[in-house]
Motif scaffolding. Structure first.
Motif, PDB file in Angstrom:
ATOM      1  N   PRO A  56     -27.136  15.281 -14.640  1.00 23.27           N
ATOM      2  CA  PRO A  56     -26.199  16.144 -15.369  1.00 23.27           C
ATOM      3  C   PRO A  56     -25.069  16.655 -14.487  1.00 23.27           C
ATOM      4  O   PRO A  56     -25.301  17.157 -13.387  1.00 23.27           O
ATOM      5  CB  PRO A  56     -27.092  17.283 -15.864  1.00 23.27           C
ATOM      6  N   GLY A  57     -23.862  16.495 -14.961  1.00 24.28           N
ATOM      7  CA  GLY A  57     -22.687  17.002 -14.257  1.00 24.28           C
ATOM      8  C   GLY A  57     -22.048  16.026 -13.292  1.00 24.28           C
ATOM      9  O   GLY A  57     -20.869  16.171 -12.953  1.00 24.28           O
ATOM     10  N   ALA A  58     -22.785  15.001 -12.848  1.00 25.07           N
ATOM     11  CA  ALA A  58     -22.259  14.124 -11.805  1.00 25.07           C
ATOM     12  C   ALA A  58     -21.062  13.304 -12.287  1.00 25.07           C
ATOM     13  O   ALA A  58     -20.101  13.101 -11.538  1.00 25.07           O
ATOM     14  CB  ALA A  58     -23.349  13.202 -11.285  1.00 25.07           C
ATOM     15  N   GLY A  95     -18.807  20.525  -5.675  1.00 20.52           N
ATOM     16  CA  GLY A  95     -19.187  20.956  -4.340  1.00 20.52           C
ATOM     17  C   GLY A  95     -20.619  21.389  -4.156  1.00 20.52           C
ATOM     18  O   GLY A  95     -21.004  21.791  -3.062  1.00 20.52           O
ATOM     19  N   THR A  96     -21.442  21.287  -5.224  1.00 15.86           N
ATOM     20  CA  THR A  96     -22.809  21.804  -5.122  1.00 15.86           C
ATOM     21  C   THR A  96     -23.790  20.927  -5.892  1.00 15.86           C
ATOM     22  O   THR A  96     -23.552  20.588  -7.054  1.00 15.86           O
ATOM     23  CB  THR A  96     -22.909  23.234  -5.683  1.00 15.86           C
ATOM     24  N   ALA A  97     -24.904  20.592  -5.236  1.00 20.06           N
ATOM     25  CA  ALA A  97     -26.036  19.953  -5.905  1.00 20.06           C
ATOM     26  C   ALA A  97     -27.113  21.012  -6.091  1.00 20.06           C
ATOM     27  O   ALA A  97     -27.586  21.606  -5.116  1.00 20.06           O
ATOM     28  CB  ALA A  97     -26.572  18.794  -5.074  1.00 20.06           C
ATOM     29  N   GLU A  98     -27.469  21.276  -7.337  1.00 20.06           N
ATOM     30  CA  GLU A  98     -28.465  22.308  -7.618  1.00 20.06           C
ATOM     31  C   GLU A  98     -29.833  21.662  -7.803  1.00 20.06           C
ATOM     32  O   GLU A  98     -30.007  20.763  -8.624  1.00 20.06           O
ATOM     33  CB  GLU A  98     -28.093  23.086  -8.876  1.00 20.06           C
ATOM     34  N   VAL A 108     -23.887  11.242  -3.621  1.00 23.62           N
ATOM     35  CA  VAL A 108     -24.236   9.888  -4.030  1.00 23.62           C
ATOM     36  C   VAL A 108     -25.550   9.910  -4.810  1.00 23.62           C
ATOM     37  O   VAL A 108     -26.561  10.437  -4.325  1.00 23.62           O
ATOM     38  CB  VAL A 108     -24.383   8.944  -2.821  1.00 23.62           C
ATOM     39  N   ASN A 109     -25.529   9.331  -5.995  1.00 23.71           N
ATOM     40  CA  ASN A 109     -26.734   9.207  -6.821  1.00 23.71           C
ATOM     41  C   ASN A 109     -27.420   7.885  -6.483  1.00 23.71           C
ATOM     42  O   ASN A 109     -26.939   6.809  -6.837  1.00 23.71           O
ATOM     43  CB  ASN A 109     -26.360   9.250  -8.302  1.00 23.71           C
ATOM     44  N   ALA A 110     -28.537   7.964  -5.773  1.00 19.72           N
ATOM     45  CA  ALA A 110     -29.335   6.783  -5.419  1.00 19.72           C
ATOM     46  C   ALA A 110     -30.784   7.038  -5.805  1.00 19.72           C
ATOM     47  O   ALA A 110     -31.715   6.815  -5.030  1.00 19.72           O
ATOM     48  CB  ALA A 110     -29.218   6.482  -3.931  1.00 19.72           C
ATOM     49  N   THR A 111     -30.985   7.550  -7.019  1.00 14.37           N
ATOM     50  CA  THR A 111     -32.302   8.005  -7.477  1.00 14.37           C
ATOM     51  C   THR A 111     -33.142   6.910  -8.121  1.00 14.37           C
ATOM     52  O   THR A 111     -34.120   7.207  -8.789  1.00 14.37           O
ATOM     53  CB  THR A 111     -32.133   9.156  -8.476  1.00 14.37           C
ATOM     54  N   GLY A 112     -32.790   5.662  -7.915  1.00 11.73           N
ATOM     55  CA  GLY A 112     -33.530   4.579  -8.543  1.00 11.73           C
ATOM     56  C   GLY A 112     -32.632   3.811  -9.484  1.00 11.73           C
ATOM     57  O   GLY A 112     -31.423   4.053  -9.567  1.00 11.73           O
ATOM     58  N   LEU A 113     -33.212   2.862 -10.212  1.00 13.06           N
ATOM     59  CA  LEU A 113     -32.436   2.027 -11.110  1.00 13.06           C
ATOM     60  C   LEU A 113     -33.112   1.912 -12.459  1.00 13.06           C
ATOM     61  O   LEU A 113     -34.342   1.837 -12.544  1.00 13.06           O
ATOM     62  CB  LEU A 113     -32.255   0.628 -10.505  1.00 13.06           C
TER      63      LEU A 113
END
Length: 375
Positions: free
Chosen positions: A114-116, A225-228, A241-246
């Motif tokens: 969410p938000g990315a 500027g923030t990852a919650e 960077v979103n590298a949370t799987g595929l």
């Protein structure tokens, strides 16, 4: 039998073998059409492109030329859905394409955070050109403020996330800057694809380079500027960077074929949809019935010759060939510093020889297709 209209959607790893052999379809009297938004990008060299070790041109294959040389047709467009009853593939910009056989290699993408998508400075591991965009943004920011530090945060705890972290740090260092790289892993253990000893070796090496790995740190949402995190902690960043799987490409849901719970197209052992013998698929967008395969390029590459054979066989009413996945395969991580970590099952080794082997394998794979498109 009259020639068949064969349409390949996507120019990924699993279709590349067929694109190089487009003349085989023409020679059998079939019309081959390939629909893709651009050139092929090879995931094996992508982290090295990010790290500045390879020029982006090395990581691409001109699939339009490759197909044309074999007598096929390339359509630069994106598929939006199919009409199975009419045998039509719908496109974003062009007229629908009729087909007798349709093959899908639509690839995969990380689950959305969410938000990315709406936040400046956020990138995803796929599609692969995103990593080139990330490289250019890192280079721009380091040039503008070389004293840094440039705060780079990566969500994910697998091989891809840590390989990206290693190469992002290496790129900043190569460009004369200073980086603060943080990996946010959702679980307690990093690099589950590797043995504990191999995983520990990678993490120890990254820590020595200033890369921080945080466990139990699942990203809930992203704001400028923030990852919650789920626990409410805010982690500041300059680049994320979103590298949370595929997961399979969401477009598959518009194709009206049986999907599994993750949205992957279900195929039988012949890489064919059980709902329609005209539909085939391979790579990250499929679920092979009876197997739980990780979404890694090696499976798409090994499926490719079987898919090629089965498309020609189905067009000529010949016998299909089953795909039998290998139980183990070789992983090689490019760690960005001239070393790599290679693993197969529980066996592994770290060093420059591992990186050299990966470089040799990747260059040889690409060269065969680049040469075919050029000569």
């Amino acid at each position: 039998m009259t020639g068949r209209r064969i349409v390949l959607v996507g120019a990924g790893h699993a279709h590349l073998f067929s694109l190089k052999r487009a003349a085989a379809f023409a020679g059998a009297g079939h019309d081959l059409t390939v629909v893709a938004p651009g050139p092929f990008w090879y995931s094996g060299l992508a982290t090295g492109v990010l790290g500045g070790a390879y020029p982006p041109e090395l990581d691409q294959v001109d699939v339009a030329t490759l197909v044309a040389r074999g007598g096929g047709r390339f359509v630069c467009d994106r598929a939006t859905g199919i009409d199975r009853q009419a045998g039509l593939l719908h496109l974003a910009d062009g007229a629908p394409l009729p087909f007798d056989l349709l093959s899908l290699t639509l690839g995969s993408e990380p689950p959305s955070i969410p938000g990315a998508a709406d936040t400046p400075g956020c990138f995803a591991v796929k599609p692969v050109p995103q990593l080139l965009a990330l490289r250019r943004e890192i280079e721009r920011r380091v040039a503008a403020a070389p004293s840094g530090p440039l705060r780079i945060v990566l969500a994910g705890g697998g091989v891809t996330a840590l390989e990206l972290a290693a190469n992002a740090e290496a790129l900043v260092r190569r460009r004369g800057g200073r980086a603060e790289v943080t990996v946010l892993a959702a679980g307690e253990r990093l690099l589950r694809q590797l043995s504990p000893a191999a995983a520990e070796r990678v993490e120890r090496g990254l820590a020595a380079r200033g890369v921080t790995c945080r466990r139990q740190a699942r990203v809930a949402r992203v704001a400028p500027g923030t990852a919650e995190l789920e626990n409410g902690t805010a982690v500041p960043f300059d680049l994320f960077v979103n590298a949370t799987g595929l997961k399979p490409a969401p477009l598959l849901r518009a194709f009206g074929v049986p999907l599994d719970r993750e949205g992957a197209m279900i195929v039988d052992g012949y890489l064919r949809s059980p709902a329609d013998p005209r539909l085939f698929g391979a790579g990250d967008c499929i679920e092979l019935d009876g197997h739980d395969l990780p979404r890694v390029g090696v499976h798409a590459i090994r499926q490719a010759p079987v898919l090629f054979h089965n498309l020609l066989a189905a067009a000529g009413d010949a016998a299909l060939r089953p795909y039998r996945p290998q139980r183990r395969h070789l992983w090689i991580m490019n760690l960005g510093d001239g070393t790599g970590l290679a693993a197969r099952g529980r066996l592994w080794w770290h060093g420059r020889s591992a990186w050299w082997l990966k470089d040799r394998i990747d260059r040889r794979f690409l060269a065969a297709y680049q040469r075919a498109a050029r000569d």
